[in-house]
Design a protein around this motif. Structure first.
Motif: not given
Ligand SMILES: Nc1ncnc2c1ncn2[C@@H]1O[C@H](COP(=O)(O)OP(=O)(O)O)[C@@H](O)[C@H]1O
Ligand SMILES: [Mg+2]
Length: 262
Positions: A174-178
């Motif tokens: 949702r917020y931080n693909p890395e």
């Protein structure tokens, strides 16, 4: 480039704070510029580095400034520890933040937005999380490049990881693909006992194929337990101890890991 590492586990007493201090100062001793962030209203990281409970400017004020969108000096909260690490402190005033974030737009990004103002000044930012998987921990994971999970090899240790890894996965989606898992670190390890060995094996069997498990573990050590009340790291307390050696090895592993872990 600055690398942000969240130290997280929703269980209390698994050495999140001790690892934040000793990994942070371990990296300082390897020549890195390190900021520690106390993201726990209990303020153990702040106390553990020898600072008082009643500080006027803390992480809470910095996050409020971000929420309100006002101009402010992001360095105002920073304290300098004598072993060369910097700290954004906290105390019980942070308690309300989990709740007040609920009504904020982009509530998971507040800590990230604050730390982005500081990242030019540091090689590593280490966030010491509170023992819960609430909004403050989600903020830490949204701000982080990786999550380091301290795990004492106790019975059921593997079980508690399920929930934690779910939150990491959710944050990633949702917020931080890395975001990556930096690794699982066995702490308070008493390898000479079969019980600890068995419990470590259970975690390795369950997660070893999927996640990095640090080769070097942190031993159970009276010296590490005593540093908290002294406001210093294990390196300043007893440089030649096994605990110091193990945290030095961890700092080296983290340094060499860079961005290429699994
Ligand atoms: N390797 C260790 N050996 C023995 N005691 C430890 C060790 N690491 C931490 N402790 C002690 O265990 C307690 C919990 O550690 P702490 O770092 O505060 O955990 P958390 O932040 O996960 O709650 C503290 O009293 C701390 O001094
Ligand atoms: Mg703690």
């Amino acid at each position: 480039m600055c690398r942000v590492i969240a130290i997280a586990n929703q269980k209390g007493g698994c050495a999140k704070t001790s690892t934040s201090i000793n990994l942070g100062i371990g990296l300082v001793r390897l020549g890195k510029r390190v900021l520690l962030v106390d993201n726990d209203p209990q303020g153990h990281l702040t106390l553990g580095l020898g600072f008082p409970k009643n500080l006027r400017v803390t992480l809470k004020n910095m996050m409020e400034n971000i929420i309100m969108g006002v101009e402010f000096d992001p360095k105002e909260a920073i304290l300098n520890h004598k072993e060369g690490v910097d700290l954004v402190p906290s105390n019980k005033l942070l308690t309300g933040m989990d709740m007040s974030l609920i009504t904020v737009e982009d509530r998971e990004k507040v800590l990230k937005e604050y730390l982005e103002l500081l990242e030019d000044d540091y090689d590593y930012i280490i966030i010491d999380c509170m023992p819960s998987l609430g909004m403050l921990t989600v903020n830490a994971m949204t701000a982080a490049d990786s999550v380091l999970i301290p795990v004492p090899p106790q019975y059921y240790a593997a079980d508690g990881l399920v929930e934690l890894l779910k939150v990491v996965k959710n944050t990633k989606k949702r917020y931080n693909p890395e975001i990556e898992i930096e690794g699982i670190l066995f702490t308070m390890d008493a390898s000479r006992y079969n019980n600890a060995k068995r419990n470590k094996k259970a975690v390795i069997d369950a997660y070893g194929a999927e996640l990095r498990i640090f080769e070097d573990t942190i031993p159970r050590s009276e010296a590490i337990a005593e540093t908290a009340s002294e406001g210093i790291s294990i390196f300043a307390y007893d440089k030649k101890s096994k605990g110091a050696d193990s945290y030095e090895k961890l700092a080296l592993e983290v340094l060499n890991h860079g961005k290429k872990g699994k």
